[in-house]
Design a protein around this motif. Sequence first.
Motif, PDB file in Angstrom:
ATOM      1  N   LEU A  46      -3.371   3.263  -0.707  1.00 46.04           N
ATOM      2  CA  LEU A  46      -3.645   2.900  -2.099  1.00 46.04           C
ATOM      3  C   LEU A  46      -2.858   1.650  -2.472  1.00 46.04           C
ATOM      4  CD1 LEU A  46      -4.825   3.618  -4.912  1.00 46.04           C
ATOM      5  CD2 LEU A  46      -2.816   5.090  -5.252  1.00 46.04           C
ATOM      6  N   PRO A  47      -3.530   0.522  -2.733  1.00 44.19           N
ATOM      7  CA  PRO A  47      -2.792  -0.690  -3.092  1.00 44.19           C
ATOM      8  C   PRO A  47      -2.213  -0.623  -4.499  1.00 44.19           C
ATOM      9  CG  PRO A  47      -5.161  -1.097  -3.195  1.00 44.19           C
ATOM     10  CD  PRO A  47      -4.985   0.298  -2.673  1.00 44.19           C
ATOM     11  N   ILE A  48      -1.059  -1.275  -4.662  1.00 43.37           N
ATOM     12  CA  ILE A  48      -0.437  -1.441  -5.981  1.00 43.37           C
ATOM     13  C   ILE A  48      -0.635  -2.890  -6.386  1.00 43.37           C
ATOM     14  CG2 ILE A  48       1.689  -1.312  -7.318  1.00 43.37           C
ATOM     15  CD1 ILE A  48       0.767   1.373  -6.318  1.00 43.37           C
ATOM     16  N   GLY A 105       1.488  -3.699 -11.000  1.00 40.99           N
ATOM     17  CA  GLY A 105       2.170  -2.511 -11.490  1.00 40.99           C
ATOM     18  C   GLY A 105       1.297  -1.301 -11.692  1.00 40.99           C
ATOM     19  N   ARG A 106       0.102  -1.291 -11.089  1.00 42.50           N
ATOM     20  CA  ARG A 106      -0.801  -0.152 -11.234  1.00 42.50           C
ATOM     21  C   ARG A 106      -1.458   0.163  -9.890  1.00 42.50           C
ATOM     22  NH1 ARG A 106      -2.035  -3.439 -15.485  1.00 42.50           N
ATOM     23  NH2 ARG A 106      -3.880  -4.193 -14.420  1.00 42.50           N
ATOM     24  N   PRO A 107      -1.759   1.444  -9.639  1.00 44.19           N
ATOM     25  CA  PRO A 107      -2.531   1.774  -8.437  1.00 44.19           C
ATOM     26  C   PRO A 107      -3.971   1.305  -8.592  1.00 44.19           C
ATOM     27  CG  PRO A 107      -2.123   3.750  -9.742  1.00 44.19           C
ATOM     28  CD  PRO A 107      -1.375   2.639 -10.406  1.00 44.19           C
ATOM     29  N   ASP A 108      -4.465   0.591  -7.589  1.00 42.39           N
ATOM     30  CA  ASP A 108      -5.826   0.049  -7.640  1.00 42.39           C
ATOM     31  C   ASP A 108      -6.741   0.939  -6.804  1.00 42.39           C
ATOM     32  OD1 ASP A 108      -8.144  -1.383  -7.726  1.00 42.39           O
ATOM     33  OD2 ASP A 108      -7.356  -3.176  -6.743  1.00 42.39           O
ATOM     34  N   THR A 109      -7.287   1.969  -7.436  1.00 48.46           N
ATOM     35  CA  THR A 109      -8.129   2.913  -6.701  1.00 48.46           C
ATOM     36  C   THR A 109      -9.436   2.271  -6.233  1.00 48.46           C
ATOM     37  OG1 THR A 109      -9.037   3.715  -8.803  1.00 48.46           O
ATOM     38  CG2 THR A 109      -7.165   4.922  -7.876  1.00 48.46           C
ATOM     39  N   SER A 110      -9.845   1.173  -6.855  1.00 47.16           N
ATOM     40  CA  SER A 110     -11.100   0.534  -6.455  1.00 47.16           C
ATOM     41  C   SER A 110     -11.000  -0.108  -5.075  1.00 47.16           C
ATOM     42  CB  SER A 110     -11.509  -0.530  -7.484  1.00 47.16           C
ATOM     43  OG  SER A 110     -10.614  -1.633  -7.457  1.00 47.16           O
ATOM     44  N   ALA A 111      -9.779  -0.396  -4.621  1.00 45.17           N
ATOM     45  CA  ALA A 111      -9.595  -1.040  -3.323  1.00 45.17           C
ATOM     46  C   ALA A 111      -8.881  -0.127  -2.327  1.00 45.17           C
ATOM     47  CB  ALA A 111      -8.806  -2.340  -3.499  1.00 45.17           C
ATOM     48  N   ALA A 112      -8.833   1.159  -2.647  1.00 43.47           N
ATOM     49  CA  ALA A 112      -8.128   2.100  -1.784  1.00 43.47           C
ATOM     50  C   ALA A 112      -8.958   2.447  -0.553  1.00 43.47           C
ATOM     51  CB  ALA A 112      -7.784   3.366  -2.558  1.00 43.47           C
ATOM     52  N   GLY A 113      -8.274   2.884   0.473  1.00 46.37           N
ATOM     53  CA  GLY A 113      -8.939   3.386   1.676  1.00 46.37           C
ATOM     54  C   GLY A 113      -8.619   4.859   1.857  1.00 46.37           C
ATOM     55  N   ALA A 114      -9.604   5.644   2.236  1.00 54.63           N
ATOM     56  CA  ALA A 114      -9.398   7.074   2.486  1.00 54.63           C
ATOM     57  C   ALA A 114     -10.319   7.495   3.624  1.00 54.63           C
ATOM     58  CB  ALA A 114      -9.680   7.892   1.235  1.00 54.63           C
ATOM     59  N   PHE A 142       0.846  -1.190   0.000  1.00 55.42           N
ATOM     60  CA  PHE A 142       0.000   0.000   0.000  1.00 55.42           C
ATOM     61  C   PHE A 142       0.883   1.242   0.000  1.00 55.42           C
ATOM     62  CE2 PHE A 142      -2.911  -3.090   1.748  1.00 55.42           C
ATOM     63  CZ  PHE A 142      -4.149  -2.715   1.257  1.00 55.42           C
ATOM     64  N   VAL A 143       0.580   2.174  -0.881  1.00 53.13           N
ATOM     65  CA  VAL A 143       1.185   3.506  -0.794  1.00 53.13           C
ATOM     66  C   VAL A 143       0.316   4.326   0.153  1.00 53.13           C
ATOM     67  CG1 VAL A 143       1.864   5.575  -2.040  1.00 53.13           C
ATOM     68  CG2 VAL A 143       2.120   3.325  -3.115  1.00 53.13           C
ATOM     69  N   ARG A 193      -3.070  18.526  -4.655  1.00 54.37           N
ATOM     70  CA  ARG A 193      -1.812  18.384  -3.934  1.00 54.37           C
ATOM     71  C   ARG A 193      -1.972  18.730  -2.455  1.00 54.37           C
ATOM     72  NH1 ARG A 193       2.204  17.253  -1.771  1.00 54.37           N
ATOM     73  NH2 ARG A 193       4.309  17.953  -2.214  1.00 54.37           N
ATOM     74  N   HIS A 194      -1.258  17.987  -1.602  1.00 55.97           N
ATOM     75  CA  HIS A 194      -1.257  18.097  -0.144  1.00 55.97           C
ATOM     76  C   HIS A 194      -2.491  17.486   0.505  1.00 55.97           C
ATOM     77  CE1 HIS A 194       2.430  20.357  -0.137  1.00 55.97           C
ATOM     78  NE2 HIS A 194       1.902  21.283  -0.917  1.00 55.97           N
ATOM     79  N   ARG A 195      -3.344  16.854  -0.274  1.00 52.62           N
ATOM     80  CA  ARG A 195      -4.364  15.987   0.287  1.00 52.62           C
ATOM     81  C   ARG A 195      -3.853  14.559   0.197  1.00 52.62           C
ATOM     82  NH1 ARG A 195      -9.652  17.641   0.710  1.00 52.62           N
ATOM     83  NH2 ARG A 195      -9.919  15.537   1.549  1.00 52.62           N
ATOM     84  N   ALA A 196      -4.213  13.734   1.178  1.00 52.84           N
ATOM     85  CA  ALA A 196      -3.621  12.402   1.287  1.00 52.84           C
ATOM     86  C   ALA A 196      -3.912  11.538   0.072  1.00 52.84           C
ATOM     87  CB  ALA A 196      -4.113  11.719   2.565  1.00 52.84           C
ATOM     88  N   THR A 197      -5.126  11.615  -0.464  1.00 58.09           N
ATOM     89  CA  THR A 197      -5.467  10.761  -1.602  1.00 58.09           C
ATOM     90  C   THR A 197      -4.660  11.123  -2.839  1.00 58.09           C
ATOM     91  OG1 THR A 197      -7.345  12.237  -2.048  1.00 58.09           O
ATOM     92  CG2 THR A 197      -7.803  10.209  -0.819  1.00 58.09           C
ATOM     93  N   TYR A 198      -4.502  12.407  -3.095  1.00 57.68           N
ATOM     94  CA  TYR A 198      -3.735  12.849  -4.254  1.00 57.68           C
ATOM     95  C   TYR A 198      -2.263  12.502  -4.091  1.00 57.68           C
ATOM     96  CZ  TYR A 198      -2.008  15.835  -8.028  1.00 57.68           C
ATOM     97  OH  TYR A 198      -1.402  16.300  -9.167  1.00 57.68           O
ATOM     98  N   ASP A 199      -1.708  12.804  -2.927  1.00 65.24           N
ATOM     99  CA  ASP A 199      -0.284  12.563  -2.717  1.00 65.24           C
ATOM    100  C   ASP A 199       0.040  11.072  -2.738  1.00 65.24           C
ATOM    101  OD1 ASP A 199      -0.092  15.277  -2.529  1.00 65.24           O
ATOM    102  OD2 ASP A 199       0.564  15.325  -0.437  1.00 65.24           O
ATOM    103  N   ALA A 200      -0.856  10.238  -2.234  1.00 64.66           N
ATOM    104  CA  ALA A 200      -0.630   8.793  -2.303  1.00 64.66           C
ATOM    105  C   ALA A 200      -0.632   8.326  -3.756  1.00 64.66           C
ATOM    106  CB  ALA A 200      -1.683   8.047  -1.500  1.00 64.66           C
ATOM    107  N   TYR A 201      -1.536   8.861  -4.562  1.00 66.57           N
ATOM    108  CA  TYR A 201      -1.590   8.474  -5.974  1.00 66.57           C
ATOM    109  C   TYR A 201      -0.317   8.926  -6.700  1.00 66.57           C
ATOM    110  CZ  TYR A 201      -3.471   7.612 -10.629  1.00 66.57           C
ATOM    111  OH  TYR A 201      -3.665   7.133 -11.902  1.00 66.57           O
TER     112      TYR A 201
END
Length: 201
Positions: A30-32, A35-44, A10-11, A152-160
């Motif tokens: 955000l899980p990887i 080789g891709r970020p999986d936004t469907s399984a992310a937690g925020a 997880f990033v 930028r500077h929000r956790a979801t954006y910076d993790a992505y």
Amino acid sequence: MNYGAWPPLFVVDVEGNGASPPDLVEVAALPIREGRPDTSAAGAWLIRPPRPVTPRAAHVHGLTNDCLADSPPWDDLSGAVHDLLGTAWICAHNAHTDYRVLTAHLPDWHPTGVLDTLRLAKTTHPDLPGYSLDTLITHLAPDLSAAPAAGRHRATYDAYATAQLLISMAAHYPTWDELVTAAVPPSLPGAPRPEEDPTLW
């Protein structure tokens, strides 16, 4: 690099209220996968901190006391964050900070390892003028077309953004073990053990 051979990862990114030590106001994980970020399984999660958000912190991430007033406190969310992360590897930019804050809030959480894109960038691109997240985004130009709108500077954006930087830089390393050697700070979980000198008897 065989991204499919990566362990669960997880990033993560956290935002705080500006206090010392900080109280969490936002966490993203955000899980990887392949080789891709999986936004469907992310937690925020947005969190109402026990102490007010300082004006300086609110100016950076935009999360004011008013906009967090209806968010749940950390005690209501910690179990969900712990369950999602489990024992997976994590990655963060300047990972010492995120790891320290998360372990302070999740004392029973123990990731298998911690990748740091700051350390990785210094190893992979030693000639850049700086290694802040903004500098890396400018010089490495990761694909942020699908980044969260929070900015930028929000956790979801910076993790992505960190996830895309990790994937891009990982292409320079043939194996997971070589990536770990380049990206894990010696003091954090998952760091390779130094080779011991053979003992003479």
